[in-house]
Design a protein around this motif. Structure first.
Motif, PDB file in Angstrom:
ATOM      1  N   LEU A  64      49.080 -39.152  77.901  1.00  0.00           N
ATOM      2  CA  LEU A  64      48.761 -39.924  76.696  1.00  0.00           C
ATOM      3  C   LEU A  64      49.458 -39.387  75.453  1.00  0.00           C
ATOM      4  CD1 LEU A  64      44.925 -40.453  77.255  1.00  0.00           C
ATOM      5  CD2 LEU A  64      46.766 -42.096  77.660  1.00  0.00           C
ATOM      6  N   LYS A  65      50.328 -38.414  75.643  1.00  0.00           N
ATOM      7  CA  LYS A  65      51.029 -37.813  74.518  1.00  0.00           C
ATOM      8  C   LYS A  65      51.772 -38.887  73.726  1.00  0.00           C
ATOM      9  CE  LYS A  65      53.239 -34.155  75.629  1.00  0.00           C
ATOM     10  NZ  LYS A  65      54.298 -33.299  76.237  1.00  0.00           N
ATOM     11  N   GLY A  66      51.604 -38.840  72.431  1.00  0.00           N
ATOM     12  CA  GLY A  66      52.350 -39.764  71.577  1.00  0.00           C
ATOM     13  C   GLY A  66      51.628 -41.047  71.240  1.00  0.00           C
ATOM     14  N   ILE A  67      50.492 -41.323  71.883  1.00  0.00           N
ATOM     15  CA  ILE A  67      49.742 -42.533  71.538  1.00  0.00           C
ATOM     16  C   ILE A  67      48.930 -42.261  70.271  1.00  0.00           C
ATOM     17  CG2 ILE A  67      47.982 -44.179  72.257  1.00  0.00           C
ATOM     18  CD1 ILE A  67      48.886 -43.860  75.091  1.00  0.00           C
ATOM     19  N   LYS A  68      49.219 -43.003  69.256  1.00  0.00           N
ATOM     20  CA  LYS A  68      48.632 -42.783  67.940  1.00  0.00           C
ATOM     21  C   LYS A  68      47.109 -42.887  67.978  1.00  0.00           C
ATOM     22  CE  LYS A  68      48.992 -44.365  63.150  1.00  0.00           C
ATOM     23  NZ  LYS A  68      49.629 -45.358  62.236  1.00  0.00           N
ATOM     24  N   GLY A  69      46.452 -41.947  67.306  1.00  0.00           N
ATOM     25  CA  GLY A  69      45.009 -42.005  67.134  1.00  0.00           C
ATOM     26  C   GLY A  69      44.207 -41.236  68.155  1.00  0.00           C
ATOM     27  N   ILE A  70      44.855 -40.741  69.212  1.00  0.00           N
ATOM     28  CA  ILE A  70      44.128 -40.025  70.263  1.00  0.00           C
ATOM     29  C   ILE A  70      44.143 -38.528  69.982  1.00  0.00           C
ATOM     30  CG2 ILE A  70      44.120 -39.398  72.707  1.00  0.00           C
ATOM     31  CD1 ILE A  70      45.002 -42.176  73.386  1.00  0.00           C
ATOM     32  N   THR A  71      42.954 -37.926  70.022  1.00  0.00           N
ATOM     33  CA  THR A  71      42.785 -36.483  69.844  1.00  0.00           C
ATOM     34  C   THR A  71      42.128 -35.911  71.096  1.00  0.00           C
ATOM     35  OG1 THR A  71      42.450 -36.794  67.468  1.00  0.00           O
ATOM     36  CG2 THR A  71      41.761 -34.677  68.395  1.00  0.00           C
ATOM     37  N   PHE A  72      42.600 -34.755  71.534  1.00  0.00           N
ATOM     38  CA  PHE A  72      42.041 -34.120  72.722  1.00  0.00           C
ATOM     39  C   PHE A  72      41.219 -32.901  72.344  1.00  0.00           C
ATOM     40  CE2 PHE A  72      46.073 -36.057  74.044  1.00  0.00           C
ATOM     41  CZ  PHE A  72      45.613 -36.905  75.048  1.00  0.00           C
ATOM     42  N   VAL A  73      40.102 -32.735  73.030  1.00  0.00           N
ATOM     43  CA  VAL A  73      39.281 -31.521  72.920  1.00  0.00           C
ATOM     44  C   VAL A  73      39.074 -31.005  74.332  1.00  0.00           C
ATOM     45  CG1 VAL A  73      37.100 -30.514  72.190  1.00  0.00           C
ATOM     46  CG2 VAL A  73      38.122 -32.373  70.848  1.00  0.00           C
ATOM     47  N   TYR A  74      39.495 -29.778  74.580  1.00  0.00           N
ATOM     48  CA  TYR A  74      39.397 -29.198  75.922  1.00  0.00           C
ATOM     49  C   TYR A  74      38.107 -28.410  76.067  1.00  0.00           C
ATOM     50  CZ  TYR A  74      40.423 -26.068  79.859  1.00  0.00           C
ATOM     51  OH  TYR A  74      40.361 -25.360  81.037  1.00  0.00           O
ATOM     52  N   ASN A  75      37.367 -28.698  77.124  1.00  0.00           N
ATOM     53  CA  ASN A  75      36.153 -27.953  77.458  1.00  0.00           C
ATOM     54  C   ASN A  75      36.479 -26.985  78.595  1.00  0.00           C
ATOM     55  OD1 ASN A  75      33.702 -26.949  78.244  1.00  0.00           O
ATOM     56  ND2 ASN A  75      32.847 -28.890  78.922  1.00  0.00           N
ATOM     57  N   PRO A  76      36.694 -25.710  78.286  1.00  0.00           N
ATOM     58  CA  PRO A  76      37.056 -24.753  79.330  1.00  0.00           C
ATOM     59  C   PRO A  76      35.893 -24.408  80.259  1.00  0.00           C
ATOM     60  CG  PRO A  76      36.739 -23.598  77.264  1.00  0.00           C
ATOM     61  CD  PRO A  76      36.618 -25.065  76.961  1.00  0.00           C
ATOM     62  N   PHE A  77      34.693 -24.852  79.894  1.00  0.00           N
ATOM     63  CA  PHE A  77      33.493 -24.538  80.675  1.00  0.00           C
ATOM     64  C   PHE A  77      33.014 -25.743  81.484  1.00  0.00           C
ATOM     65  CE2 PHE A  77      33.319 -22.277  76.536  1.00  0.00           C
ATOM     66  CZ  PHE A  77      33.648 -21.004  76.999  1.00  0.00           C
ATOM     67  N   TYR A  78      33.907 -26.691  81.752  1.00  0.00           N
ATOM     68  CA  TYR A  78      33.511 -27.945  82.390  1.00  0.00           C
ATOM     69  C   TYR A  78      32.860 -27.744  83.754  1.00  0.00           C
ATOM     70  CZ  TYR A  78      37.715 -27.594  85.309  1.00  0.00           C
ATOM     71  OH  TYR A  78      38.658 -27.170  86.210  1.00  0.00           O
ATOM     72  N   GLU A  79      33.208 -26.656  84.442  1.00  0.00           N
ATOM     73  CA  GLU A  79      32.618 -26.402  85.765  1.00  0.00           C
ATOM     74  C   GLU A  79      31.177 -25.918  85.674  1.00  0.00           C
ATOM     75  OE1 GLU A  79      35.626 -25.080  89.006  1.00  0.00           O
ATOM     76  OE2 GLU A  79      36.163 -23.962  87.192  1.00  0.00           O
ATOM     77  N   PHE A  80      30.767 -25.458  84.493  1.00  0.00           N
ATOM     78  CA  PHE A  80      29.440 -24.864  84.329  1.00  0.00           C
ATOM     79  C   PHE A  80      28.535 -25.689  83.419  1.00  0.00           C
ATOM     80  CE2 PHE A  80      32.781 -21.587  84.530  1.00  0.00           C
ATOM     81  CZ  PHE A  80      32.528 -21.104  85.808  1.00  0.00           C
ATOM     82  N   MET A  81      29.075 -26.770  82.865  1.00  0.00           N
ATOM     83  CA  MET A  81      28.313 -27.598  81.936  1.00  0.00           C
ATOM     84  C   MET A  81      28.246 -29.030  82.447  1.00  0.00           C
ATOM     85  SD  MET A  81      29.712 -26.645  78.139  1.00  0.00           S
ATOM     86  CE  MET A  81      28.955 -25.337  77.157  1.00  0.00           C
ATOM     87  N   ASN A  82      27.199 -29.729  82.027  1.00  0.00           N
ATOM     88  CA  ASN A  82      27.156 -31.158  82.274  1.00  0.00           C
ATOM     89  C   ASN A  82      27.703 -31.873  81.041  1.00  0.00           C
ATOM     90  OD1 ASN A  82      26.473 -33.709  83.451  1.00  0.00           O
ATOM     91  ND2 ASN A  82      24.836 -32.683  84.575  1.00  0.00           N
ATOM     92  N   VAL A  83      27.512 -33.175  80.965  1.00  0.00           N
ATOM     93  CA  VAL A  83      28.174 -33.982  79.942  1.00  0.00           C
ATOM     94  C   VAL A  83      27.751 -33.595  78.527  1.00  0.00           C
ATOM     95  CG1 VAL A  83      28.611 -36.336  79.157  1.00  0.00           C
ATOM     96  CG2 VAL A  83      28.340 -35.867  81.582  1.00  0.00           C
ATOM     97  N   LEU A  84      26.486 -33.239  78.333  1.00  0.00           N
ATOM     98  CA  LEU A  84      26.046 -32.903  76.982  1.00  0.00           C
ATOM     99  C   LEU A  84      26.801 -31.693  76.440  1.00  0.00           C
ATOM    100  CD1 LEU A  84      24.122 -33.765  74.740  1.00  0.00           C
ATOM    101  CD2 LEU A  84      22.494 -32.074  75.593  1.00  0.00           C
ATOM    102  N   GLY A  85      27.125 -30.742  77.305  1.00  0.00           N
ATOM    103  CA  GLY A  85      27.906 -29.586  76.876  1.00  0.00           C
ATOM    104  C   GLY A  85      29.282 -29.988  76.387  1.00  0.00           C
ATOM    105  N   SER A  86      29.892 -30.930  77.071  1.00  0.00           N
ATOM    106  CA  SER A  86      31.200 -31.433  76.621  1.00  0.00           C
ATOM    107  C   SER A  86      31.077 -32.129  75.271  1.00  0.00           C
ATOM    108  CB  SER A  86      31.782 -32.400  77.658  1.00  0.00           C
ATOM    109  OG  SER A  86      32.289 -31.712  78.780  1.00  0.00           O
ATOM    110  N   PHE A  87      30.018 -32.909  75.105  1.00  0.00           N
ATOM    111  CA  PHE A  87      29.815 -33.577  73.814  1.00  0.00           C
ATOM    112  C   PHE A  87      29.627 -32.536  72.707  1.00  0.00           C
ATOM    113  CE2 PHE A  87      27.152 -35.415  70.486  1.00  0.00           C
ATOM    114  CZ  PHE A  87      27.912 -36.519  70.132  1.00  0.00           C
ATOM    115  N   PHE A  88      28.894 -31.478  73.002  1.00  0.00           N
ATOM    116  CA  PHE A  88      28.659 -30.429  72.011  1.00  0.00           C
ATOM    117  C   PHE A  88      29.969 -29.787  71.569  1.00  0.00           C
ATOM    118  CE2 PHE A  88      28.038 -25.844  71.216  1.00  0.00           C
ATOM    119  CZ  PHE A  88      27.329 -25.930  70.042  1.00  0.00           C
TER     120      PHE A  88
END
Length: 251
Positions: A64-88
């Protein structure tokens, strides 16, 4: 209006289908699930999009690189968290606009999405009012308002299944962030996003409205049979929207 797409999960229940790519890269009619979601947002003039990544995150970011308006946030703990952790982890990127919340493995018909945008309420949750299985995120309502949401609701008491896409009003976002922080402080790392919604129900200060989508297309891809069902039921209108959007982005 802003959108946040939860795309951190591994999708291990899909077996070999997600060994080399994230779940949102599964294709239907030659189009990736993630492309359908982004196209639906663009079709409704929503271009400020936060995508929370985790498993195979560089594949999504490169694609998705280069598509205007998209921002990425990486959750390095995705294996240990459920969805609420990613939202946090991503909630610092959430502004004070109305917010569309989506899962990267969930699709709905364009008319469902558009009706959600039109429906008023501090939070609007599309619900498929039908019999549910144990795996479903079940709900109970009262006069169209949400009074309980949980996988633990007995099937006999459930009225339907929350489809995992919601419109969140700007006025409720501060409270949503606050209850999310409290749950993380309590180390509720296995909590679904619906755990925060439950706290908002307890607060009893907001109108959490449900919207009936029974009989209309939507699908969450957790298992192989889900993938097959979504492929079979995909409406042509959504396919056309996605093909048009990717063509425009590639120009």
């Amino acid at each position: 209006m802003q959108a946040i797409i939860m795309a951190a999960g591994k999708g291990s229940r899909l077996g070999k289908l997600t060994e080399d790519n994230p779940k949102c890269f599964l294709e239907i009619n030659g189009v990736k699930v993630l492309d359908y979601i982004i196209a639906l947002l663009h079709e409704n003039n929503i271009y400020d999009i936060v995508i929370v990544t985790g498993y195979k995150h560089t594949i999504i970011e490169d694609y998705l690189k280069g598509i205007k308006g998209i921002t990425f946030v990486y959750n390095p703990f995705y294996e240990f968290m459920n969805v609420l952790g990613s939202f946090f982890i991503a909630q610092g990127m959430v502004k004070t606009d109305d917010l569309i919340y989506l899962h990267a493995d969930t699709l709905c018909a364009p008319d469902v999405f558009e009706e959600m945008l039109r429906t008023t309420g501090d939070m609007v949750l599309p619900v498929d009012f039908r019999e549910c299985d144990e795996e479903a995120m079940k709900v109970r309502t009262e006069s169209g308002k949400l009074i309980e949401i949980s996988k633990q609701i007995p099937c006999s008491q459930s009225e339907g299944e929350f489809i995992g896409i919601a419109k969140i009003g700007s006025n409720i976002i501060p409270a949503l962030k606050s209850v999310t922080l409290k749950l993380m402080e309590q180390k509720a790392f296995d909590s679904y996003f619906e755990g925060a919604i439950t706290q908002l129900i307890y607060d009893n200060q907001y109108i959490l409205r449900t919207m009936d989508v029974r009989g209309r297309f939507w699908g969450e891809i957790d298992f192989g049979e889900d993938y097959q069902a979504v492929q079979k039921g995909m409406p042509q209108e959504l396919i056309n929207i996605a093909l048009k959007d990717r063509k425009r982005e590639l120009v």
